[in-house]
Design a protein around this motif. Structure first.
Motif, PDB file in Angstrom:
ATOM      1  N   LEU A   1      11.198   0.444  -1.687  1.00  0.00           N
ATOM      2  CA  LEU A   1      11.379  -0.551  -0.623  1.00  0.00           C
ATOM      3  C   LEU A   1      12.627  -1.379  -0.883  1.00  0.00           C
ATOM      4  O   LEU A   1      13.512  -1.488  -0.025  1.00  0.00           O
ATOM      5  CB  LEU A   1      10.149  -1.456  -0.535  1.00  0.00           C
ATOM      6  CG  LEU A   1      10.235  -2.583   0.503  1.00  0.00           C
ATOM      7  CD1 LEU A   1      10.361  -2.013   1.909  1.00  0.00           C
ATOM      8  CD2 LEU A   1       9.026  -3.511   0.404  1.00  0.00           C
ATOM      9  N   THR A   2      12.709  -1.961  -2.067  1.00  0.00           N
ATOM     10  CA  THR A   2      13.871  -2.779  -2.404  1.00  0.00           C
ATOM     11  C   THR A   2      15.166  -1.996  -2.246  1.00  0.00           C
ATOM     12  O   THR A   2      16.107  -2.439  -1.582  1.00  0.00           O
ATOM     13  CB  THR A   2      13.760  -3.286  -3.858  1.00  0.00           C
ATOM     14  OG1 THR A   2      12.703  -4.234  -3.938  1.00  0.00           O
ATOM     15  CG2 THR A   2      15.041  -3.956  -4.304  1.00  0.00           C
TER      16      THR A   2
ATOM     17  N   LYS B   1       1.146  -4.965  -8.595  1.00  0.00           N
ATOM     18  CA  LYS B   1       1.931  -6.177  -8.826  1.00  0.00           C
ATOM     19  C   LYS B   1       3.426  -5.863  -8.841  1.00  0.00           C
ATOM     20  O   LYS B   1       4.243  -6.686  -8.417  1.00  0.00           O
ATOM     21  CB  LYS B   1       1.515  -6.848 -10.135  1.00  0.00           C
ATOM     22  CG  LYS B   1       1.800  -6.036 -11.393  1.00  0.00           C
ATOM     23  CD  LYS B   1       1.370  -6.799 -12.635  1.00  0.00           C
ATOM     24  CE  LYS B   1       1.729  -6.043 -13.905  1.00  0.00           C
ATOM     25  NZ  LYS B   1       1.314  -6.771 -15.117  1.00  0.00           N
ATOM     26  N   ASP B   2       3.798  -4.670  -9.311  1.00  0.00           N
ATOM     27  CA  ASP B   2       5.201  -4.271  -9.276  1.00  0.00           C
ATOM     28  C   ASP B   2       5.649  -3.993  -7.848  1.00  0.00           C
ATOM     29  O   ASP B   2       6.805  -4.257  -7.487  1.00  0.00           O
ATOM     30  CB  ASP B   2       5.421  -3.031 -10.145  1.00  0.00           C
ATOM     31  CG  ASP B   2       5.249  -3.323 -11.631  1.00  0.00           C
ATOM     32  OD1 ASP B   2       5.497  -4.474 -12.040  1.00  0.00           O
ATOM     33  OD2 ASP B   2       4.859  -2.408 -12.380  1.00  0.00           O
ATOM     34  N   ALA B   3       4.749  -3.452  -7.036  1.00  0.00           N
ATOM     35  CA  ALA B   3       5.088  -3.205  -5.636  1.00  0.00           C
ATOM     36  C   ALA B   3       5.289  -4.522  -4.889  1.00  0.00           C
ATOM     37  O   ALA B   3       6.178  -4.625  -4.025  1.00  0.00           O
ATOM     38  CB  ALA B   3       3.984  -2.377  -4.973  1.00  0.00           C
TER      39      ALA B   3
ATOM     40  N   PHE C   1       7.840  -2.233 -19.818  1.00  0.00           N
ATOM     41  CA  PHE C   1       6.796  -1.439 -19.176  1.00  0.00           C
ATOM     42  C   PHE C   1       6.597  -1.715 -17.688  1.00  0.00           C
ATOM     43  O   PHE C   1       5.760  -1.064 -17.056  1.00  0.00           O
ATOM     44  CB  PHE C   1       5.470  -1.634 -19.924  1.00  0.00           C
ATOM     45  CG  PHE C   1       5.545  -1.264 -21.386  1.00  0.00           C
ATOM     46  CD1 PHE C   1       5.986  -0.007 -21.772  1.00  0.00           C
ATOM     47  CD2 PHE C   1       5.205  -2.180 -22.368  1.00  0.00           C
ATOM     48  CE1 PHE C   1       6.071   0.328 -23.121  1.00  0.00           C
ATOM     49  CE2 PHE C   1       5.281  -1.856 -23.716  1.00  0.00           C
ATOM     50  CZ  PHE C   1       5.709  -0.589 -24.094  1.00  0.00           C
ATOM     51  N   SER C   2       7.335  -2.648 -17.106  1.00  0.00           N
ATOM     52  CA  SER C   2       7.245  -2.824 -15.653  1.00  0.00           C
ATOM     53  C   SER C   2       7.606  -1.504 -14.968  1.00  0.00           C
ATOM     54  O   SER C   2       8.547  -0.808 -15.373  1.00  0.00           O
ATOM     55  CB  SER C   2       8.208  -3.923 -15.193  1.00  0.00           C
ATOM     56  OG  SER C   2       7.783  -5.184 -15.636  1.00  0.00           O
ATOM     57  N   ASN C   3       6.840  -1.172 -13.942  1.00  0.00           N
ATOM     58  CA  ASN C   3       7.036   0.088 -13.214  1.00  0.00           C
ATOM     59  C   ASN C   3       7.076   1.281 -14.171  1.00  0.00           C
ATOM     60  O   ASN C   3       7.821   2.244 -13.976  1.00  0.00           O
ATOM     61  CB  ASN C   3       8.321   0.054 -12.365  1.00  0.00           C
ATOM     62  CG  ASN C   3       8.349   1.164 -11.327  1.00  0.00           C
ATOM     63  OD1 ASN C   3       7.323   1.661 -10.893  1.00  0.00           O
ATOM     64  ND2 ASN C   3       9.545   1.565 -10.938  1.00  0.00           N
ATOM     65  N   ALA C   4       6.272   1.206 -15.222  1.00  0.00           N
ATOM     66  CA  ALA C   4       6.192   2.273 -16.229  1.00  0.00           C
ATOM     67  C   ALA C   4       7.558   2.618 -16.796  1.00  0.00           C
ATOM     68  O   ALA C   4       7.845   3.774 -17.136  1.00  0.00           O
ATOM     69  CB  ALA C   4       5.514   3.520 -15.647  1.00  0.00           C
TER      70      ALA C   4
ATOM     71  N   ASP D   1       0.831  -1.207   0.000  1.00  0.00           N
ATOM     72  CA  ASP D   1       0.000   0.000   0.000  1.00  0.00           C
ATOM     73  C   ASP D   1       0.866   1.258   0.000  1.00  0.00           C
ATOM     74  O   ASP D   1       0.640   2.195  -0.778  1.00  0.00           O
ATOM     75  CB  ASP D   1      -0.909   0.022   1.237  1.00  0.00           C
ATOM     76  CG  ASP D   1      -2.101  -0.907   1.115  1.00  0.00           C
ATOM     77  OD1 ASP D   1      -2.340  -1.419   0.009  1.00  0.00           O
ATOM     78  OD2 ASP D   1      -2.787  -1.117   2.129  1.00  0.00           O
ATOM     79  N   LEU D   2       1.857   1.285   0.879  1.00  0.00           N
ATOM     80  CA  LEU D   2       2.675   2.492   1.006  1.00  0.00           C
ATOM     81  C   LEU D   2       3.532   2.715  -0.239  1.00  0.00           C
ATOM     82  O   LEU D   2       3.686   3.848  -0.707  1.00  0.00           O
ATOM     83  CB  LEU D   2       3.550   2.394   2.261  1.00  0.00           C
ATOM     84  CG  LEU D   2       4.269   3.680   2.688  1.00  0.00           C
ATOM     85  CD1 LEU D   2       3.287   4.842   2.807  1.00  0.00           C
ATOM     86  CD2 LEU D   2       5.005   3.465   4.007  1.00  0.00           C
ATOM     87  N   VAL D   3       4.089   1.646  -0.795  1.00  0.00           N
ATOM     88  CA  VAL D   3       4.871   1.771  -2.022  1.00  0.00           C
ATOM     89  C   VAL D   3       4.015   2.360  -3.145  1.00  0.00           C
ATOM     90  O   VAL D   3       4.446   3.269  -3.867  1.00  0.00           O
ATOM     91  CB  VAL D   3       5.461   0.406  -2.442  1.00  0.00           C
ATOM     92  CG1 VAL D   3       6.020   0.482  -3.861  1.00  0.00           C
ATOM     93  CG2 VAL D   3       6.546  -0.046  -1.476  1.00  0.00           C
ATOM     94  N   VAL D   4       2.810   1.855  -3.297  1.00  0.00           N
ATOM     95  CA  VAL D   4       1.937   2.345  -4.374  1.00  0.00           C
ATOM     96  C   VAL D   4       1.561   3.801  -4.125  1.00  0.00           C
ATOM     97  O   VAL D   4       1.573   4.629  -5.046  1.00  0.00           O
ATOM     98  CB  VAL D   4       0.682   1.459  -4.509  1.00  0.00           C
ATOM     99  CG1 VAL D   4      -0.281   2.050  -5.534  1.00  0.00           C
ATOM    100  CG2 VAL D   4       1.068   0.043  -4.908  1.00  0.00           C
TER     101      VAL D   4
END
Length: 536
Positions: free
Chosen positions: A180-181, A121-123, A300-303, A110-113
């Protein structure tokens, strides 16, 4: 919206007439509980908002140079005791962190998004990667850190061993794109090796980094061991470089150059993961549909805001048309948005500045003759910084997006006639971070991979195979950086190798009144004998 409004992270609607995600911000008490961890006495704060509809997230206290100095004082005090703990104790804390990450994944996602605007899904992949990192280093701790016996000068007579000594306090300056990572993945091996950390996360995603630091406390790491400061890079980042025993930086090549010069002045080490213009090669025998699916994820992952994502696609003549049809079709089927919903395939860019860069690259290419096969426009109806996944054809060297990193959902397609040509074009330019090769012949793919000047190369995958293989080092060649994360190199960078040798019975010098000439003859005979015996 009812599910999100029930989330304890989220406050009530700022505008009761608009029951939408954009109307919600983070709960003030929740933000306060996180920001208390920042070392800050300036009295200044920085307001942050979400790429999801501009929702307010809170005010983050700012640090000054004096706060950085205080953070290092605290970290050095904690590090002295931490270095004296056993490897098993440190590894056990990492295993507890592994479980906490999985247990608290909904809150983390939630916080990452909210902070980054990326697809949910990327988060999730951030949580998974960080858990993998914690488990890998915990389970391999002794392999990397135990004292090692090495061959002595003379068998039996010389005992030689190598110790891994912690550097001291590591400065970590982390980016916003994987909040996060990147907040913890470089620091985990630093802690395991017996170091303390002073961390400066990017201002745009500070809250996620603070939650990650809170989980370290809950996992049993000493609270003072991981210090967090916040503020402008030139001021606060520069102060960190001036105090640290080692620097780990992820970001732009331009900033990396500056940090490398500062570290050189102080004669301290650094690892730098910098820019990339990553190529994917689709060979003539590739499975076209598998390659198209991989390209969608790889681009396109994580735009597209991923250091190892693909921005250049080189496709063999024999499969070009079929690949383009499949790739465009899959891209057009993607769902876009800026929300917490699992159904979103591609989320938002993080900021207006990032949107401006992406739009400028596309507009420049089109103005100079490139063709847009799909996408090419901002989508303010979906979110303030959403930009369509974009595929370009006919990109040439005079266009800005040809050699410069876009760091957004834009890719250029190119035909090639031979594999030699494809490799040469993939190696063109100054970067060398990541690459990908698609082929039905794994051995052939690996052979091509070895010719590409990139720190990681994936065969029949875009980036996940290397990124998720924690024993494999990851980093860039040429202007994509120096040093490696993951694997043995990812933890040894935070240690000093100390050699200790004990000589038994006889000295390494003439004995019993032996002359230097006689000693040289005896030594020569010994060296010849050792060689015949096959000794190193």
């Amino acid at each position: 919206m009812s599910e999100q409004s029930a989330n304890p992270l989220i406050g009530g609607p700022a505008d009761p007439e608009h029951d939408s995600t954009a109307a919600y911000g983070l709960d003030r008490s929740y933000v306060a509980s996180l920001t208390r961890r920042i070392v800050s006495t300036t009295g200044e704060t920085h307001a942050v908002s979400s790429p999801i509809g501009g929702a307010p997230l809170g005010h983050v206290p700012q640090s000054g140079p004096a706060d950085v100095t205080e953070a290092f004082v605290r970290a050095r005090h904690a590090q002295a005791g931490w270095a004296a703990t056993s490897i098993d104790e440190r590894a056990a804390a990492l295993l507890r962190l592994h479980d906490l990450l999985l247990d608290r994944q909904d809150e983390l996602i939630d916080l990452v998004v909210w902070e980054s605007g990326k697809a949910r899904k990327d988060a999730y992949l951030e949580v998974a990667h960080l858990a993998l990192t914690a488990r890998y280093y915990a389970r391999t701790a002794h392999e990397h850190l135990d004292t090692q016996r090495v061959g002595g000068m003379f068998p039996v007579l010389t005992r030689a061993e190598v110790h891994r000594v912690p550097k001291g306090v590591v400065g970590i300056i982390s980016p916003w794109n994987y909040p996060l990572t990147m907040a913890l993945c470089d620091g985990i091996p630093a802690l395991l090796a017996g170091n303390a950390v002073v961390s400066k996360p990017d201002a745009q995603t500070m809250l996620t980094a603070l939650l990650a630091a809170q989980l370290l406390d809950e996992a049993g790491f000493p609270p003072e061991l991981w210090q967090v400061v916040a503020g402008p890079g030139p001021e606060v980042g520069g102060a960190i470089v001036a105090e640290a025993d080692y620097i780990c930086f992820t970001g732009s090549t331009a900033t990396g150059r500056t940090i490398a010069k500062q570290c050189a002045e102080r004669l301290i080490g650094c690892s730098l993961e910098l820019g990339g213009k990553n190529p994917m090669l689709v060979l003539r025998d590739a499975d076209v549909h598998r390659a198209a699916e991989g390209a969608v994820r790889g681009v396109f992952s994580n735009a597209g805001q991923l250091c190892v994502s693909m921005e250049r696609l080189f496709v063999a003549d024999q499969v070009y048309d079929r690949f383009v049809d499949a790739f465009v079709s899959r891209t057009q089927a993607m769902t876009l948005g800026a929300s917490q919903d699992w159904s979103v395939d591609m989320g938002s860019l993080i900021s207006q500045a990032q949107l401006d860069t992406v739009a400028r690259h596309v507009e420049d290419a089109v103005a100079k003759g490139a063709r847009v096969l799909t996408g090419g426009k901002a989508r303010p109806d979906l979110g303030p910084f959403v930009f369509e996944p974009t595929i370009l054809e006919g990109v040439s060297a005079d266009m800005e997006c040809f050699g410069k990193e876009t760091f957004g959902p834009v890719v250029a397609l190119y035909r090639f006639h031979s594999e030699d040509e494809a490799v040469e074009r993939a190696n063109d330019g100054a970067y060398g971070l990541n690459a990908s090769v698609y082929t039905r012949d794994g051995a052939r793919g690996r052979a091509v991979a070895r010719r590409i000047k990139a720190g990681t190369v994936n065969v029949n995958e875009a980036y996940g195979a290397t990124f998720g293989s924690l024993g494999a080092p990851m980093g860039g060649m040429r202007e994509s950086g120096m040093g490696r994360r993951q694997g043995a190199e990812g933890i040894h960078r935070y240690t000093e190798a100390q050699s200790v040798a004990t000589q038994r019975l006889v000295p390494i010098a003439p004995m019993l009144g032996m002359s230097e000439e006689t000693n040289a003859k005896v030594m020569t005979a010994a060296l010849r004998l050792l060689n015949k015996l096959g000794r190193a």
